[in-house]
Each structure stands twice: as C-alpha cells, then as structure tokens.
Design a protein around this motif. Sequence first.
Motif, PDB file in Angstrom:
ATOM      1  N   SER A  61      -5.971   8.309  13.435  1.00 38.04           N
ATOM      2  CA  SER A  61      -7.106   9.029  13.258  1.00 38.04           C
ATOM      3  C   SER A  61      -7.015   9.951  12.033  1.00 38.04           C
ATOM      4  N   LYS A  62      -5.885  10.506  11.797  1.00 36.08           N
ATOM      5  CA  LYS A  62      -5.638  11.444  10.491  1.00 36.08           C
ATOM      6  C   LYS A  62      -5.669  10.559   9.466  1.00 36.08           C
ATOM      7  N   LEU A  63      -4.868   9.364   9.304  1.00 37.29           N
ATOM      8  CA  LEU A  63      -4.851   8.496   8.385  1.00 37.29           C
ATOM      9  C   LEU A  63      -6.156   7.817   7.694  1.00 37.29           C
ATOM     10  N   ILE A  64      -7.190   7.310   8.845  1.00 38.52           N
ATOM     11  CA  ILE A  64      -8.367   7.288   8.591  1.00 38.52           C
ATOM     12  C   ILE A  64      -9.396   8.079   7.807  1.00 38.52           C
ATOM     13  N   GLU A  65      -9.141   9.201   8.490  1.00 44.18           N
ATOM     14  CA  GLU A  65      -9.706  10.408   7.783  1.00 44.18           C
ATOM     15  C   GLU A  65      -9.406  10.667   6.285  1.00 44.18           C
ATOM     16  N   GLY A  66      -8.197  10.549   6.109  1.00 42.28           N
ATOM     17  CA  GLY A  66      -7.513  10.917   4.932  1.00 42.28           C
ATOM     18  C   GLY A  66      -7.612   9.830   3.842  1.00 42.28           C
ATOM     19  N   TYR A  67      -7.985   8.776   4.071  1.00 37.30           N
ATOM     20  CA  TYR A  67      -7.668   7.594   3.278  1.00 37.30           C
ATOM     21  C   TYR A  67      -8.836   6.801   3.106  1.00 37.30           C
ATOM     22  N   ASP A  68      -9.990   6.806   4.068  1.00 38.09           N
ATOM     23  CA  ASP A  68     -10.970   6.226   4.266  1.00 38.09           C
ATOM     24  C   ASP A  68     -12.146   6.625   3.225  1.00 38.09           C
ATOM     25  N   SER A  69     -11.998   6.041   2.044  1.00 38.07           N
ATOM     26  CA  SER A  69     -12.992   6.963   0.897  1.00 38.07           C
ATOM     27  C   SER A  69     -14.433   6.201   1.053  1.00 38.07           C
ATOM     28  N   SER A  70     -14.408   4.814   1.813  1.00 32.36           N
ATOM     29  CA  SER A  70     -15.942   4.576   1.990  1.00 32.36           C
ATOM     30  C   SER A  70     -16.787   4.838   3.000  1.00 32.36           C
ATOM     31  N   GLY A  71     -16.045   5.647   3.913  1.00 35.63           N
ATOM     32  CA  GLY A  71     -16.606   6.411   5.090  1.00 35.63           C
ATOM     33  C   GLY A  71     -16.861   5.416   6.103  1.00 35.63           C
ATOM     34  N   ASP A  72     -16.485   4.448   6.055  1.00 36.35           N
ATOM     35  CA  ASP A  72     -16.645   3.225   7.246  1.00 36.35           C
ATOM     36  C   ASP A  72     -15.746   3.369   8.624  1.00 36.35           C
ATOM     37  N   GLU A  73     -14.698   4.241   8.529  1.00 36.41           N
ATOM     38  CA  GLU A  73     -13.630   4.248   9.602  1.00 36.41           C
ATOM     39  C   GLU A  73     -13.047   3.165   9.719  1.00 36.41           C
ATOM     40  N   LEU A  74     -12.789   2.407   8.547  1.00 33.97           N
ATOM     41  CA  LEU A  74     -11.685   1.468   8.468  1.00 33.97           C
ATOM     42  C   LEU A  74     -10.928   1.574   7.121  1.00 33.97           C
ATOM     43  N   ILE A  75      -9.907   1.061   7.049  1.00 34.24           N
ATOM     44  CA  ILE A  75      -8.945   1.206   6.075  1.00 34.24           C
ATOM     45  C   ILE A  75      -9.027  -0.391   5.287  1.00 34.24           C
ATOM     46  N   ASP A  76      -9.621  -0.396   4.004  1.00 32.98           N
ATOM     47  CA  ASP A  76      -9.645  -1.808   3.412  1.00 32.98           C
ATOM     48  C   ASP A  76      -8.399  -1.719   2.473  1.00 32.98           C
ATOM     49  N   TRP A  77      -8.136  -2.773   1.746  1.00 29.91           N
ATOM     50  CA  TRP A  77      -7.064  -3.180   1.026  1.00 29.91           C
ATOM     51  C   TRP A  77      -6.878  -2.087  -0.007  1.00 29.91           C
ATOM     52  N   GLU A  78      -8.011  -1.713  -0.771  1.00 23.69           N
ATOM     53  CA  GLU A  78      -7.686  -0.550  -1.674  1.00 23.69           C
ATOM     54  C   GLU A  78      -7.391   0.597  -1.331  1.00 23.69           C
ATOM     55  N   GLU A  79      -7.950   1.156  -0.300  1.00 22.72           N
ATOM     56  CA  GLU A  79      -7.550   2.347   0.221  1.00 22.72           C
ATOM     57  C   GLU A  79      -6.198   2.419   1.095  1.00 22.72           C
ATOM     58  N   PHE A  80      -5.874   1.216   1.554  1.00 18.33           N
ATOM     59  CA  PHE A  80      -4.515   1.185   1.851  1.00 18.33           C
ATOM     60  C   PHE A  80      -3.496   1.095   0.878  1.00 18.33           C
ATOM     61  N   LYS A  81      -3.725   0.376  -0.294  1.00 19.87           N
ATOM     62  CA  LYS A  81      -2.899   0.520  -1.571  1.00 19.87           C
ATOM     63  C   LYS A  81      -2.867   1.777  -2.262  1.00 19.87           C
ATOM     64  N   SER A  82      -4.057   2.707  -2.126  1.00 12.72           N
ATOM     65  CA  SER A  82      -4.096   4.100  -2.683  1.00 12.72           C
ATOM     66  C   SER A  82      -3.092   4.857  -1.738  1.00 12.72           C
ATOM     67  N   ALA A  83      -3.011   4.637  -0.396  1.00 13.16           N
ATOM     68  CA  ALA A  83      -2.287   5.095   0.733  1.00 13.16           C
ATOM     69  C   ALA A  83      -0.678   4.900   0.445  1.00 13.16           C
ATOM     70  N   VAL A  84      -0.403   3.796   0.107  1.00 10.68           N
ATOM     71  CA  VAL A  84       0.934   3.298   0.037  1.00 10.68           C
ATOM     72  C   VAL A  84       1.196   4.091  -1.324  1.00 10.68           C
ATOM     73  N   ASN A  85       0.563   4.119  -2.402  1.00 11.74           N
ATOM     74  CA  ASN A  85       0.967   4.737  -3.696  1.00 11.74           C
ATOM     75  C   ASN A  85       1.148   6.385  -3.356  1.00 11.74           C
ATOM     76  N   LYS A  86       0.313   7.021  -2.668  1.00 13.68           N
ATOM     77  CA  LYS A  86       0.531   8.275  -2.365  1.00 13.68           C
ATOM     78  C   LYS A  86       1.867   8.602  -1.594  1.00 13.68           C
ATOM     79  N   ILE A  87       2.033   7.388  -0.665  1.00 16.40           N
ATOM     80  CA  ILE A  87       3.450   7.816   0.111  1.00 16.40           C
ATOM     81  C   ILE A  87       4.632   7.594  -0.863  1.00 16.40           C
ATOM     82  N   LYS A  88       4.579   6.658  -1.721  1.00 14.73           N
ATOM     83  CA  LYS A  88       5.623   6.354  -2.694  1.00 14.73           C
ATOM     84  C   LYS A  88       5.827   7.773  -3.528  1.00 14.73           C
ATOM     85  N   GLU A  89       4.877   8.603  -3.875  1.00 16.73           N
ATOM     86  CA  GLU A  89       5.016   9.720  -4.702  1.00 16.73           C
ATOM     87  C   GLU A  89       5.709  10.763  -4.011  1.00 16.73           C
ATOM     88  N   THR A  90       5.806  10.829  -2.590  1.00 11.40           N
ATOM     89  CA  THR A  90       6.069  11.970  -1.909  1.00 11.40           C
ATOM     90  C   THR A  90       7.697  11.753  -1.676  1.00 11.40           C
TER      91      THR A  90
END
Length: 90
Positions: A61-90
């Motif tokens: 739920s927190k991952l969806i809340e944090g990375y779902d930029s479209s607000g559809d409560e799903l994670i599309d490829w672009e949102e997933f890619k953004s999340a992975v890039n943020k993970i790599k930065e940490t």
Amino acid sequence: MATKDTILNKIQILITNNFDSPEAAYNFFDKDGDGKLKKREIVELLKKAEISGFIRGIVSSKLIEGYDSSGDELIDWEEFKSAVNKIKET
C-alpha cells in the motif's frame, strides 16, 4: 519491523540477482500482462524479496501511495522505473 531502507535494499537485490533488467522483473510480476502492477502482484514481488508476510500488505500500500503518480492505485512501467531509480539512489 523492517525499515524502509531494508525493504528497498531487498527489492533491489531481488531485481539485480534474478532478472536481466528492471523491465524483465516488471514483466515477470505483471501476471496478467495488462501493463500495470496491482496490489496483489506487488505483494508477490515483496514475497519474493523476502519481506515478512506480516508487513507485505502495508508495504505494498505504501509503495503504491508513494509511486503511483497517475492516481489509479496501480503501478505502470514508468512508475516502476521511477521507483527502481530511486531505490538505486539510496
């Protein structure tokens, strides 16, 4: 309880050790092939990343809340890619 950094690290390890690319990981967990990760598919990803069953629902739920930029409560490829890039930065 696992910290945010611990959880993100486990997800990064899962992707790095088991898939050729983040896109391959995304496609693997997108079980119905609709181009969106639903909460249950994210829970499966967390299970494979060895996140405790006790907190998987909360974390998904927190991952969806944090990375779902479209607000559809799903994670599309672009949102997933953004999340992975943020993970790599940490």
